[in-house]
Scaffold this active site. Structure first.
Site, PDB file in Angstrom:
ATOM      1  N   GLU A 108      -0.440  -5.382   6.075  1.00  0.00           N
ATOM      2  CA  GLU A 108       0.911  -5.492   5.505  1.00  0.00           C
ATOM      3  C   GLU A 108       1.753  -6.499   6.289  1.00  0.00           C
ATOM      4  O   GLU A 108       2.528  -7.269   5.709  1.00  0.00           O
ATOM      5  CB  GLU A 108       1.568  -4.113   5.517  1.00  0.00           C
ATOM      6  CG  GLU A 108       0.897  -3.142   4.548  1.00  0.00           C
ATOM      7  CD  GLU A 108       1.383  -1.709   4.654  1.00  0.00           C
ATOM      8  OE1 GLU A 108       1.234  -0.983   3.669  1.00  0.00           O
ATOM      9  OE2 GLU A 108       1.889  -1.308   5.715  1.00  0.00           O
ATOM     10  N   THR A 142       0.856  -1.195   0.000  1.00  0.00           N
ATOM     11  CA  THR A 142       0.000   0.000   0.000  1.00  0.00           C
ATOM     12  C   THR A 142       0.893   1.246   0.000  1.00  0.00           C
ATOM     13  O   THR A 142       1.930   1.254   0.669  1.00  0.00           O
ATOM     14  CB  THR A 142      -0.877  -0.005   1.267  1.00  0.00           C
ATOM     15  OG1 THR A 142      -1.697  -1.168   1.244  1.00  0.00           O
ATOM     16  CG2 THR A 142      -1.776   1.230   1.324  1.00  0.00           C
ATOM     17  N   THR A 192       4.603   4.358  -3.450  1.00  0.00           N
ATOM     18  CA  THR A 192       5.661   3.597  -4.124  1.00  0.00           C
ATOM     19  C   THR A 192       5.106   2.255  -4.617  1.00  0.00           C
ATOM     20  O   THR A 192       5.348   1.851  -5.765  1.00  0.00           O
ATOM     21  CB  THR A 192       6.861   3.375  -3.176  1.00  0.00           C
ATOM     22  OG1 THR A 192       7.107   4.579  -2.448  1.00  0.00           O
ATOM     23  CG2 THR A 192       8.108   2.985  -3.938  1.00  0.00           C
ATOM     24  N   LYS A 247       6.513   1.056   9.258  1.00  0.00           N
ATOM     25  CA  LYS A 247       5.488   1.146   8.227  1.00  0.00           C
ATOM     26  C   LYS A 247       4.189   1.647   8.870  1.00  0.00           C
ATOM     27  O   LYS A 247       4.054   1.667  10.076  1.00  0.00           O
ATOM     28  CB  LYS A 247       5.260  -0.227   7.570  1.00  0.00           C
ATOM     29  CG  LYS A 247       6.425  -0.646   6.677  1.00  0.00           C
ATOM     30  CD  LYS A 247       6.190  -1.945   5.937  1.00  0.00           C
ATOM     31  CE  LYS A 247       4.907  -2.041   5.178  1.00  0.00           C
ATOM     32  NZ  LYS A 247       4.668  -0.946   4.218  1.00  0.00           N
ATOM     33  N   ASP A 285       6.572  -3.943  -1.104  1.00  0.00           N
ATOM     34  CA  ASP A 285       5.893  -2.832  -0.428  1.00  0.00           C
ATOM     35  C   ASP A 285       6.894  -1.720  -0.100  1.00  0.00           C
ATOM     36  O   ASP A 285       8.105  -1.963  -0.036  1.00  0.00           O
ATOM     37  CB  ASP A 285       5.224  -3.331   0.866  1.00  0.00           C
ATOM     38  CG  ASP A 285       4.096  -2.420   1.328  1.00  0.00           C
ATOM     39  OD1 ASP A 285       3.911  -1.328   0.760  1.00  0.00           O
ATOM     40  OD2 ASP A 285       3.381  -2.813   2.277  1.00  0.00           O
ATOM     41  N   GLY A 286       6.376  -0.543   0.130  1.00  0.00           N
ATOM     42  CA  GLY A 286       7.179   0.587   0.569  1.00  0.00           C
ATOM     43  C   GLY A 286       7.380   0.555   2.072  1.00  0.00           C
ATOM     44  O   GLY A 286       6.973  -0.384   2.765  1.00  0.00           O
ATOM     45  N   ALA A 287       8.002   1.590   2.590  1.00  0.00           N
ATOM     46  CA  ALA A 287       8.214   1.725   4.035  1.00  0.00           C
ATOM     47  C   ALA A 287       8.388   3.208   4.346  1.00  0.00           C
ATOM     48  O   ALA A 287       8.679   4.009   3.450  1.00  0.00           O
ATOM     49  CB  ALA A 287       9.439   0.937   4.481  1.00  0.00           C
ATOM     50  N   ASP A 288       8.219   3.554   5.599  1.00  0.00           N
ATOM     51  CA  ASP A 288       8.395   4.949   6.016  1.00  0.00           C
ATOM     52  C   ASP A 288       9.816   5.207   6.500  1.00  0.00           C
ATOM     53  O   ASP A 288      10.339   6.299   6.333  1.00  0.00           O
ATOM     54  CB  ASP A 288       7.377   5.289   7.105  1.00  0.00           C
ATOM     55  CG  ASP A 288       5.976   5.088   6.586  1.00  0.00           C
ATOM     56  OD1 ASP A 288       5.646   5.684   5.543  1.00  0.00           O
ATOM     57  OD2 ASP A 288       5.222   4.287   7.171  1.00  0.00           O
ATOM     58  N   GLY A 304       0.066   4.811   5.862  1.00  0.00           N
ATOM     59  CA  GLY A 304      -1.234   4.624   5.219  1.00  0.00           C
ATOM     60  C   GLY A 304      -2.215   3.837   6.079  1.00  0.00           C
ATOM     61  O   GLY A 304      -3.275   3.439   5.589  1.00  0.00           O
TER      62      GLY A 304
HETATM   63  C1  5RP Z   1       1.234   2.136   4.299  1.00  0.00           C
HETATM   64  C2  5RP Z   1       2.699   1.963   4.335  1.00  0.00           C
HETATM   65  C3  5RP Z   1       3.458   2.439   3.162  1.00  0.00           C
HETATM   66  O1  5RP Z   1       4.097   1.351   2.565  1.00  0.00           O
HETATM   67  C4  5RP Z   1       4.470   3.448   3.600  1.00  0.00           C
HETATM   68  O2  5RP Z   1       3.778   4.482   4.274  1.00  0.00           O
HETATM   69  C5  5RP Z   1       5.236   4.057   2.411  1.00  0.00           C
HETATM   70  O3  5RP Z   1       4.359   4.816   1.629  1.00  0.00           O
HETATM   71  P1  5RP Z   1       4.853   5.651   0.392  1.00  0.00           P
HETATM   72  O4  5RP Z   1       5.364   4.674  -0.610  1.00  0.00           O
HETATM   73  O5  5RP Z   1       3.619   6.385  -0.081  1.00  0.00           O
HETATM   74  O6  5RP Z   1       5.920   6.602   0.851  1.00  0.00           O
HETATM   75  O7  5RP Z   1       3.266   1.430   5.257  1.00  0.00           O
HETATM   76  O8  5RP Z   1       0.631   1.713   5.504  1.00  0.00           O
END
Ligand code: 5RP
Length: 227
Positions: free
Chosen positions: A103, A25, A28, A94, A81-84, A97
């Site tokens: 996740e 989610t 990215t 993470k 998946d992406g990460a913060d 979102g």
């Molecule tokens: C959602 C997440 C996302 O993977 C994380 O926030 C990265 O988002 P982005 O790719 O928009 O920077 O953990 O719950």
């Protein structure tokens, strides 16, 4: 090309015919899912996707990526998946979102996890830029906030921007607390303590997946693998 887009496209090259693919989610992961949709249409790629959130499911459907419910598969070949935040040991925060519960299910079930980030997500220590999101049952929120305070955390209820008054409500009908910890917290201890706090449904510390993770980093010089 946007760095988030370049890592999303790079990760999609790792998807092979017949795979069960965990779909992340966020902005990215969106590039990854769109590229999967393109490959399905143009290359006749045959895969089944497993969604991490409602937002992800809606996107996958609109991109023509077939979905199977998480409770109908035994394992996931590859989760992207992406990460913060990503630390040097591939520990993650993470949940920006609010999708970290779905996740984490995928992170647990997958054989291989590709984390896709841009340079801005790399930190020397977790918590440097981003709070730890904690999903709590609404009825347990006060109890959970007290428990978090006892661990040294400062919880802030996440509010919905525009479109809705009041708090963010997760896909599971729960509330999100964004928690900051001062100093240099013992993240493994906090992970375990949050897991054991009644009313906590899940949280955004992903510390146990490094051995099966590859981190792809989008940077001005191209996409590199975090060593
Ligand atoms: C959602 C997440 C996302 O993977 C994380 O926030 C990265 O988002 P982005 O790719 O928009 O920077 O953990 O719950």
């Amino acid at each position: 090309m946007d760095h988030k887009q370049s890592v999303g496209l790079e990760a999609a090259k790792h998807v092979k015919d017949g795979m069960v693919v965990g779909l992340g989610t966020g902005s990215t992961a969106t590039f990854f899912i769109r590229e999967l949709g393109r490959r399905i249409k143009e290359e006749n790629l045959g895969i089944r996707g497993v969604s991490s959130s409602l937002a992800c499911s809606l996107l996958a459907r609109s991109e023509g990526v077939p979905l199977v419910p998480p409770d109908q598969i035994d394992r996931i070949d590859l989760y992207v998946d992406g990460a913060d935040e990503v630390d040097p040991a591939k520990g993650l925060i993470k949940g920006r979102g609010a999708a970290m519960v779905g996740e984490k299910l995928l992170a647990e079930a997958c054989d291989r996890f590709i984390v896709i980030v841009d340079e801005g997500k790399l930190v020397q220590r977790l918590g440097a830029k981003f709070p730890v999101p904690v999903e709590t049952m609404p009825a347990a929120s006060t109890f959970v906030q007290r428990g978090i305070a006892a661990l040294g955390g400062k919880p802030v209820l996440r509010l919905a921007p525009g479109g809705k008054d009041g708090p963010v409500v997760s896909d599971n009908g729960n509330l999100i607390l964004d928690v900051t910890f001062a100093g240099t917290p013992d993240w493994n201890a906090i992970d375990a303590a949050l897991n054991g706090l009644p009313g906590v449904v899940g949280h955004g510390l992903f510390l146990r997946y490094a051995s099966k993770s590859t981190v792809l980093v989008g940077s001005p010089g191209g996409v590199r693998v975090l060593a």
